[in-house]
Design a protein around this motif. Structure first.
Motif, PDB file in Angstrom:
ATOM      1  N   THR A  14      -0.444   2.220 -10.733  1.00  0.00           N
ATOM      2  CA  THR A  14      -1.093   3.385 -10.129  1.00  0.00           C
ATOM      3  C   THR A  14      -0.769   4.681 -10.859  1.00  0.00           C
ATOM      4  N   GLY A  15       0.271   4.668 -11.704  1.00  0.00           N
ATOM      5  CA  GLY A  15       0.692   5.892 -12.363  1.00  0.00           C
ATOM      6  C   GLY A  15       1.390   6.859 -11.431  1.00  0.00           C
ATOM      7  N   ARG A  16       1.825   6.361 -10.268  1.00  0.00           N
ATOM      8  CA  ARG A  16       2.525   7.187  -9.286  1.00  0.00           C
ATOM      9  C   ARG A  16       3.984   6.781  -9.230  1.00  0.00           C
ATOM     10  N   ARG A  17       4.824   7.693  -8.787  1.00  0.00           N
ATOM     11  CA  ARG A  17       6.238   7.356  -8.589  1.00  0.00           C
ATOM     12  C   ARG A  17       6.371   6.578  -7.287  1.00  0.00           C
ATOM     13  N   ALA A  18       6.917   5.399  -7.373  1.00  0.00           N
ATOM     14  CA  ALA A  18       7.063   4.543  -6.195  1.00  0.00           C
ATOM     15  C   ALA A  18       8.431   4.743  -5.566  1.00  0.00           C
ATOM     16  N   GLY A  19       8.440   4.762  -4.236  1.00  0.00           N
ATOM     17  CA  GLY A  19       9.689   4.885  -3.500  1.00  0.00           C
ATOM     18  C   GLY A  19      10.129   3.549  -2.944  1.00  0.00           C
ATOM     19  N   SER A  20      10.434   3.544  -1.675  1.00  0.00           N
ATOM     20  CA  SER A  20      10.971   2.345  -1.043  1.00  0.00           C
ATOM     21  C   SER A  20       9.897   1.280  -0.895  1.00  0.00           C
ATOM     22  N   GLU A  21      10.349   0.046  -0.802  1.00  0.00           N
ATOM     23  CA  GLU A  21       9.448  -1.059  -0.534  1.00  0.00           C
ATOM     24  C   GLU A  21       9.950  -1.842   0.660  1.00  0.00           C
ATOM     25  N   ARG A  22       9.012  -2.325   1.451  1.00  0.00           N
ATOM     26  CA  ARG A  22       9.339  -3.147   2.621  1.00  0.00           C
ATOM     27  C   ARG A  22       8.641  -4.484   2.467  1.00  0.00           C
ATOM     28  N   ARG A  23       9.440  -5.531   2.331  1.00  0.00           N
ATOM     29  CA  ARG A  23       8.865  -6.850   2.093  1.00  0.00           C
ATOM     30  C   ARG A  23       8.172  -7.354   3.355  1.00  0.00           C
ATOM     31  N   VAL A  24       6.921  -7.737   3.207  1.00  0.00           N
ATOM     32  CA  VAL A  24       6.139  -8.304   4.298  1.00  0.00           C
ATOM     33  C   VAL A  24       6.220  -9.822   4.264  1.00  0.00           C
ATOM     34  N   SER A  25       6.186 -10.375   3.075  1.00  0.00           N
ATOM     35  CA  SER A  25       6.348 -11.810   2.860  1.00  0.00           C
ATOM     36  C   SER A  25       6.938 -11.982   1.478  1.00  0.00           C
ATOM     37  N   GLY A  26       7.055 -13.219   1.037  1.00  0.00           N
ATOM     38  CA  GLY A  26       7.597 -13.431  -0.294  1.00  0.00           C
ATOM     39  C   GLY A  26       6.747 -12.822  -1.384  1.00  0.00           C
ATOM     40  N   ALA A  27       5.437 -12.749  -1.150  1.00  0.00           N
ATOM     41  CA  ALA A  27       4.517 -12.271  -2.180  1.00  0.00           C
ATOM     42  C   ALA A  27       4.061 -10.841  -1.970  1.00  0.00           C
ATOM     43  N   VAL A  28       4.212 -10.303  -0.772  1.00  0.00           N
ATOM     44  CA  VAL A  28       3.609  -9.022  -0.415  1.00  0.00           C
ATOM     45  C   VAL A  28       4.670  -8.039   0.053  1.00  0.00           C
ATOM     46  N   ALA A  29       4.521  -6.787  -0.384  1.00  0.00           N
ATOM     47  CA  ALA A  29       5.396  -5.720   0.077  1.00  0.00           C
ATOM     48  C   ALA A  29       4.589  -4.450   0.262  1.00  0.00           C
ATOM     49  N   GLU A  30       5.022  -3.632   1.213  1.00  0.00           N
ATOM     50  CA  GLU A  30       4.467  -2.293   1.397  1.00  0.00           C
ATOM     51  C   GLU A  30       5.328  -1.324   0.613  1.00  0.00           C
ATOM     52  N   VAL A  31       4.692  -0.510  -0.234  1.00  0.00           N
ATOM     53  CA  VAL A  31       5.427   0.392  -1.117  1.00  0.00           C
ATOM     54  C   VAL A  31       5.002   1.831  -0.822  1.00  0.00           C
TER      55      VAL A  31
END
Length: 286
Positions: A14-31
């Motif tokens: 995305t070219g954006r600075r990413a902060g924290s991530e919250r794992r939703v499943s093994g394959a998916v996370a909310e960033v």
């Protein structure tokens, strides 16, 4: 070499600075991308899976009918989409979903089995490979490219007994007579079970995780019935008002459910083989 994290993939794509991530499943996370924006970051589970899903989301969005999360970035491994704020299913959202699905299907496809523009021929439905091979005749295409490949895998793995396989093969032999009136190829979500419908906080239903392709519109509707859906009677009622279904749709539901049930048999075994055989017997008895 340390595998790339979901947050690192989001920043790169995305070219954006990413902060924290919250794992939703093994394959998916909310960033968290900052400024109140969050994205969903998904690692593809097989070759071409991320690209196929991205192409499917764009194709569904191009119809201007259903709501799908916007694609914000992706490559061969990763897919980044908008996060959908979820709420509760309601009758108005359900009726709107029915009308939106009718419009999506009416947007059409070049052929049965047509892949979304830019999408690979070798795609996926859930965790199972799915080949998009175009055909002009739905009954023969459905048998050859949606039912029989998974039946053969189920038999080879021992999940499907010979007697059950014979019932499914009998359905394939009789498909031209069981399929109902001919219809043009519809633009399908392709994996439309309740888990892929998000009831948004904005009062709309959003569709995720497509296995999009050209197919028969009744397949999407039958899959939506397979594992239950809130206010399904309102969804189907609004669909029928917008785009009436051919007589006998209810009797054809098991025929269209054969495909996802055989996929589940291949992936999970267990009682799904019994359900697939029961669907085949119901289709033959219709």
């Amino acid at each position: 070499m340390t595998p790339e994290s979901h947050a690192a993939a989001a920043a790169r794509l995305t070219g954006r600075r990413a902060g924290s991530e919250r794992r939703v499943s093994g394959a998916v996370a909310e960033v968290d991308l900052g400024g109140g924006q969050s994205v969903m970051v998904k690692r593809g589970h097989g070759p071409g899976a991320a690209g196929a899903e991205a192409a499917g989301l764009r194709w569904l969005a191009d119809a201007g009918a259903v709501r799908v999360p916007a694609v914000r970035g992706g490559d061969d491994v990763w897919l980044v989409t908008d996060r959908v704020a979820t709420g509760r299913p309601g009758p108005q959202a359900a009726a709107r979903l029915g009308r939106d699905l009718a419009a999506l299907h009416a947007a059409g496809a070049p052929a049965f089995g047509a892949a979304p523009p830019g999408g690979p021929r070798d795609a996926w439905i859930g965790m199972a490979p799915m080949r998009n091979t175009p055909g002009e005749d739905w009954p023969h295409w459905y048998a050859e490219h949606r039912v029989l490949p998974y039946l053969r895998q189920a038999v080879d793995s021992g999940a499907m007994p010979a007697a059950g396989a014979a019932a499914v093969e009998r359905v394939c032999d009789l498909l031209p007579a069981l399929a109902g009136p001919a219809e043009p190829p519809a633009r399908l979500h392709g994996d439309l079970w309740n888990g892929n419908v998000l009831w948004g906080a904005d009062g709309h239903a959003w569709l995720i995780d497509p296995a999009a392709h050209g197919g028969h519109r009744e397949t999407d509707l039958a899959m939506l019935r397979l594992f239950g859906c809130p206010h399904l009677d309102l969804v189907l009622g609004a669909y029928r008002e917008a785009a009436p279904l051919a007589d006998g749709f209810g009797a054809r539901v098991p025929l269209h459910q054969l495909f996802p049930l055989l996929v589940h048999t291949v992936l999970f075994g267990g009682g799904y083989a019994d359900q697939a055989v029961a669907a085949a017997c119901a289709a033959l008895a219709a």
